[in-house]
Design an enzyme around this catalytic site. Structure first.
Site, PDB file in Angstrom:
ATOM      1  N   LYS A 149       0.839  -1.268   0.074  1.00 37.68           N
ATOM      2  CA  LYS A 149       0.068   0.144  -0.051  1.00 37.68           C
ATOM      3  C   LYS A 149       0.942   1.204  -0.216  1.00 37.68           C
ATOM      4  CE  LYS A 149      -3.696  -2.180   2.644  1.00 37.68           C
ATOM      5  NZ  LYS A 149      -4.937  -1.930   1.527  1.00 37.68           N
ATOM      6  N   ARG A 207      -9.364 -12.393   2.210  1.00 32.27           N
ATOM      7  CA  ARG A 207     -10.340 -13.669   1.589  1.00 32.27           C
ATOM      8  C   ARG A 207      -9.367 -14.917   1.580  1.00 32.27           C
ATOM      9  NH1 ARG A 207     -10.768 -10.213  -3.973  1.00 32.27           N
ATOM     10  NH2 ARG A 207     -10.846  -8.702  -2.411  1.00 32.27           N
TER      11      ARG A 207
END
Length: 516
Positions: free
Chosen positions: A277, A352
């Site tokens: 990020k 996920r």
């Protein structure tokens, strides 16, 4: 863990506690218990035009000698809902503290509503109490570093209701759960690294009717939760960052008629991994554990209410998505617990991965459970926040849709100020994650941000379905399993301020009101 306990008062002339202010939360200037309040406020309105539009504190012949009138605005429009009450109470919390109020007595008086409108606000007292508690909550770090009684000085909140219809034990149980959810989500990443997250959960349920077990052995996690372990790989060399699996089980006495199974995403810090990020987007990523926090909060409320007939199993994955030489990377193919070969598309789609393994274990529990319903709860995608703003996103499989699970959650969310918005799982979502070669069975993600990806909060549910083995339990299968993915990326933090905003405790309240 003290918090402002709700106290029910049924008679203004026979109060059980001493109060230092009367707080009138209302859409008019009238009170059910003090007929002279309206005249008092109208006289004051000639001096202060804010009366009726802003919270104002005036001297009055009421409990405590002072009156704080908190307007909630218009309530009869199509788009008005009980959040008007929740928000008004939350926003006035600092005013109470600044005014020196320490023992408030609340009246909620909503006048002029027709029968249908009044039904929308039947939980107004609950909303006012929980909203005020949301505004009064201070972070765990602040409570530990400063005098807790100085920064959270209000020990109880009186609720005046002549009908005696308010269950304050239920309100206190909900707030206890939401407080745990806020603490786990909002605490900084070292204090709440995976071992600290697990320790907090163990302490929170010590001596309770919820059995908590923690898995910390690296070899066991690698074997049983291979996708989760891949996400954790770069963190393992730092002992205080090593992953934890927290399993919680509540089993009621007597016959079980329903089983809820929750997988909670607890990314204690998300660097993005190898897909780092950048441009400031890493700040606030200590709150990426909000899904696991919310599940733990629900389990706390469950333990206090101790309902019969319902069994609940939760698995929380507490993992730090670190960067380093051992970090998992795009293009890796990792076989999940369910035996599905997962090609990594983007390491910043890490939540996920761990959820798939947790769901696979819960799937094994579900096949022998009584009337099971599975949920994954996560701060999963920016797309959910972009699509729905401050609302929780739900994505169901067909067995869940056939049972109307999202519909039930929607109805209850509207009544308890913890709203949800359902989405559908479509064929395009499954096409999006289908394998491109015979080397793998499913793709975890594309390599673009979810906010710029069509159906960015829906397609992860397709991945979860396949990678966890739940695709073998669709509606046409011999044993269908209802599964609902719950994305709180938009609802988990006030104002979507992930670095500084208060955690909301979503979706504790909507699950409590739906199932308990």
């Amino acid at each position: 863990m003290p918090f402002p306990n709700a106290v029910l008062e049924t008679n203004i002339a026979q109060l059980t506690h001493e109060y230092d202010a009367y707080v009138l939360v209302s859409n008019t200037l009238s009170s059910q218990h003090y007929p002279d309040i309206q005249q008092n406020l109208e006289q004051h309105q000639s001096l202060d035009k804010r009366v009726g539009g802003h919270a104002v504190l005036v001297a009055a012949d009421v409990v405590g000698g002072r009156l704080l009138q908190v307007p909630v605005g218009q309530l009869d429009r199509d788009y008005d809902d009980v959040r008007r009450i929740f928000d008004a109470a939350r926003n006035v919390a600092q005013t109470l503290l600044d005014s020196g109020v320490r023992k408030p007595l609340l009246e909620i008086n909503l006048a002029g509503l027709n029968e249908s409108q009044a039904a929308q606000f039947k939980n107004a007292v609950e909303a006012a109490y929980l909203g005020l508690c949301q505004g009064l909550w201070q972070p765990l770090e602040a409570r530990q570093a400063l005098d807790e009684h100085e920064i959270e000085p209000i020990e109880f909140i009186g609720l005046i209701d002549g009908s005696s219809s308010i269950d304050v034990s239920r309100l206190n149980a909900i707030e206890a759960g939401k407080r745990i959810a806020r603490d786990l989500c909002g605490t900084e990443p070292e204090r709440m690294a995976p071992p600290g997250f697990a320790d907090y959960c163990v302490a929170a349920f010590k001596g309770s009717n919820v059995k908590v077990t923690v898995v910390s052995d690296d070899a066991h996690i690698k074997h049983e939760y291979p996708l989760l372990h891949a996400v954790a790989r770069a963190s393992i060399e730092v002992k205080r960052h090593r992953p934890r699996i927290i399993r919680m089980v509540y089993e009621p006495s007597g016959e079980i008629t329903k089983t809820l199974l929750f997988a909670g995403k607890g990314i204690t810090f998300d660097t993005g991994g190898a897909d780092l990020k950048v441009n400031g987007h890493m700040a606030g990523m200590s709150r990426d554990k909000g899904g696991a926090a919310g599940v733990a909060g629900f389990m706390k409320t469950l333990s206090l209410l101790a309902p019969k007939g319902i069994k609940v199993i939760a698995e929380l994955g507490a993992v730090r998505n670190s960067i380093g030489a051992e970090a998992f990377i795009p293009d890796e193919i990792i076989t999940s617990h369910a035996g599905v070969r997962v090609r990594v598309g983007n390491t910043d789609a890490e939540g996920r991965m761990l959820l798939a393994d947790l769901l696979s274990h819960l799937r094994e529990d579900a096949v022998s459970a009584v009337n099971p319903q599975l949920f994954s709860v996560a701060t999963l995608t920016g797309h959910a926040a972009m699509a729905f703003g401050p609302y929780t996103a739900l994505v169901e499989n067909k067995p869940a849709r056939d049972m109307g699970i999202a519909k039930q959650l929607f109805v209850q969310g509207e009544l308890c100020a913890d709203q949800v918005e359902p989405s559908l799982s479509r064929r395009e979502d499954f096409d999006f994650v289908k394998p491109r070669t015979k080397a793998d069975d499913v793709l975890s993600s594309n390599n673009a941000p979810s906010v710029t990806t069509m159906r960015g909060h829906q397609f992860p549910m397709a991945f979860l379905t396949i990678a966890s083995g739940l695709d073998k339990h669709e509606a046409s299968a011999k044993q269908p399993l209802p599964f609902t993915h719950v994305d709180i990326a938009g609802s988990g933090i006030e104002g979507l301020d992930w670095q500084h905003g208060k955690p909301t405790g979503a979706p504790v309240n909507v699950f409590v009101n739906t199932y308990l």
